[in-house]
Design a protein around this motif. Structure first.
Motif, PDB file in Angstrom:
ATOM      1  N   HIS A  37       3.943   0.278  -5.351  1.00  0.00           N
ATOM      2  CA  HIS A  37       2.708   0.072  -4.617  1.00  0.00           C
ATOM      3  C   HIS A  37       1.478  -0.012  -5.510  1.00  0.00           C
ATOM      4  CE1 HIS A  37       2.361   4.306  -5.388  1.00  0.00           C
ATOM      5  NE2 HIS A  37       1.097   4.193  -5.105  1.00  0.00           N
ATOM      6  N   ARG A  38       1.551   0.476  -6.709  1.00  0.00           N
ATOM      7  CA  ARG A  38       0.349   0.631  -7.509  1.00  0.00           C
ATOM      8  C   ARG A  38      -0.358  -0.689  -7.819  1.00  0.00           C
ATOM      9  NH1 ARG A  38      -0.868   2.700 -13.195  1.00  0.00           N
ATOM     10  NH2 ARG A  38      -2.754   3.901 -12.835  1.00  0.00           N
TER      11      ARG A  38
ATOM     12  N   ALA B  45      -0.536   9.540   0.585  1.00  0.00           N
ATOM     13  CA  ALA B  45      -0.664   9.972  -0.807  1.00  0.00           C
ATOM     14  C   ALA B  45      -1.140  11.420  -0.938  1.00  0.00           C
ATOM     15  CB  ALA B  45      -1.641   9.049  -1.541  1.00  0.00           C
TER      16      ALA B  45
ATOM     17  N   PRO C  31       2.866   4.556  -0.389  1.00  0.00           N
ATOM     18  CA  PRO C  31       3.680   5.256  -1.373  1.00  0.00           C
ATOM     19  C   PRO C  31       5.043   5.523  -0.753  1.00  0.00           C
ATOM     20  CG  PRO C  31       1.825   6.626  -0.677  1.00  0.00           C
ATOM     21  CD  PRO C  31       1.782   5.355   0.115  1.00  0.00           C
TER      22      PRO C  31
ATOM     23  N   GLU D 172       4.766   8.763  -6.853  1.00  0.00           N
ATOM     24  CA  GLU D 172       3.940   7.669  -6.333  1.00  0.00           C
ATOM     25  C   GLU D 172       2.698   8.192  -5.617  1.00  0.00           C
ATOM     26  OE1 GLU D 172       6.868   8.610  -3.031  1.00  0.00           O
ATOM     27  OE2 GLU D 172       6.975   8.422  -5.206  1.00  0.00           O
TER      28      GLU D 172
ATOM     29  N   THR E 142       0.761  -1.241   0.000  1.00  0.00           N
ATOM     30  CA  THR E 142       0.000   0.000   0.000  1.00  0.00           C
ATOM     31  C   THR E 142       0.790   1.287   0.000  1.00  0.00           C
ATOM     32  OG1 THR E 142      -0.096   0.018   2.388  1.00  0.00           O
ATOM     33  CG2 THR E 142      -1.908  -1.051   1.247  1.00  0.00           C
TER      34      THR E 142
ATOM     35  N   LEU F 260      -2.205  -2.234  -4.491  1.00  0.00           N
ATOM     36  CA  LEU F 260      -3.207  -1.437  -3.796  1.00  0.00           C
ATOM     37  C   LEU F 260      -4.641  -1.742  -4.213  1.00  0.00           C
ATOM     38  CD1 LEU F 260      -3.782   0.640  -1.638  1.00  0.00           C
ATOM     39  CD2 LEU F 260      -3.311   2.442  -3.320  1.00  0.00           C
TER      40      LEU F 260
ATOM     41  N   ALA G  57      -2.285   4.548   3.488  1.00  0.00           N
ATOM     42  CA  ALA G  57      -1.862   4.828   2.112  1.00  0.00           C
ATOM     43  C   ALA G  57      -2.495   6.125   1.611  1.00  0.00           C
ATOM     44  CB  ALA G  57      -2.221   3.668   1.194  1.00  0.00           C
TER      45      ALA G  57
ATOM     46  N   CYS H  34      -0.944   6.714  -6.397  1.00  0.00           N
ATOM     47  CA  CYS H  34      -1.759   6.170  -5.315  1.00  0.00           C
ATOM     48  C   CYS H  34      -3.132   6.854  -5.283  1.00  0.00           C
ATOM     49  CB  CYS H  34      -1.035   6.347  -3.983  1.00  0.00           C
ATOM     50  SG  CYS H  34      -1.806   5.508  -2.595  1.00  0.00           S
TER      51      CYS H  34
END
Length: 165
Positions: A84-85, A117, A77, A139, A75, A88, A113, A143
């Motif tokens: 993480h993308r 973000a 960033p 990121e 999760t 998630l 997260a 996110c």
């Protein structure tokens, strides 16, 4: 700083200690596409990440999965923009899934997260020093895009009621 070797070792240890847990949710619709995701292309992502996501359906192993596994890969960033993308969306879908015994723990991860973000106001010198400028952290925007794409799931996630069908 994230210790990739330590994360990989932790994931491997967990899967060794819970050999059947990694198959628990393998066919669940919330994880559709999980095994096909390009995990190997994500720098530092543990090879066992799909099995860790599947283990969240194992009633005995799920609490330890959340506690011991490399959740930064799921999760946060964390400065590794593409990292993480892909996980998630799975974590978001699992956080609203009534079949997941650790749903509230995943909701907490998604909330963290989302907080991490948040964009940094370039006029807020303290925030820029603490978190860095957004230009240095793409990121965050990635996110936010994932969270926006799953916005319909957020209200049910913040409630104890099951999500709409």
């Amino acid at each position: 700083m994230i210790d990739t070797a330590a994360e990989e070792a932790m994931a491997a240890r967990f899967l060794r200690d819970h050999p059947d847990a990694g198959r628990a949710g393998a066919t669940h619709p919330a994880l559709r596409g999980c095994t096909e995701a390009p995990w190997a292309d994500l720098p530092g992502c543990p090879a066992g990440l799909p099995a860790l996501l599947h283990a969240l359906f194992d009633e005995r192993a799920a609490p330890e999965t959340v506690r011991r596994s490399p959740t930064s890969c799921w999760t946060a960033p964390s400065g590794r923009a593409p990292r993480h993308r892909p996980p998630l969306p799975f974590v978001i879908r699992l956080a609203v899934c009534p079949d997941v015994p650790v749903r509230s723990g995943l909701t907490d991860l998604v909330a963290v997260a989302a907080g991490l973000a948040e964009p940094v106001d370039p006029g807020d010198e303290h925030a820029v020093r603490l978190r860095g400028p957004d230009a240095d952290h793409p990121e965050r925007a990635l996110c936010r895009a994932v969270l926006a794409a799953h916005a319909a799931l957020v209200p049910p996630m913040m409630s104890d009621d099951p999500p709409p069908a």
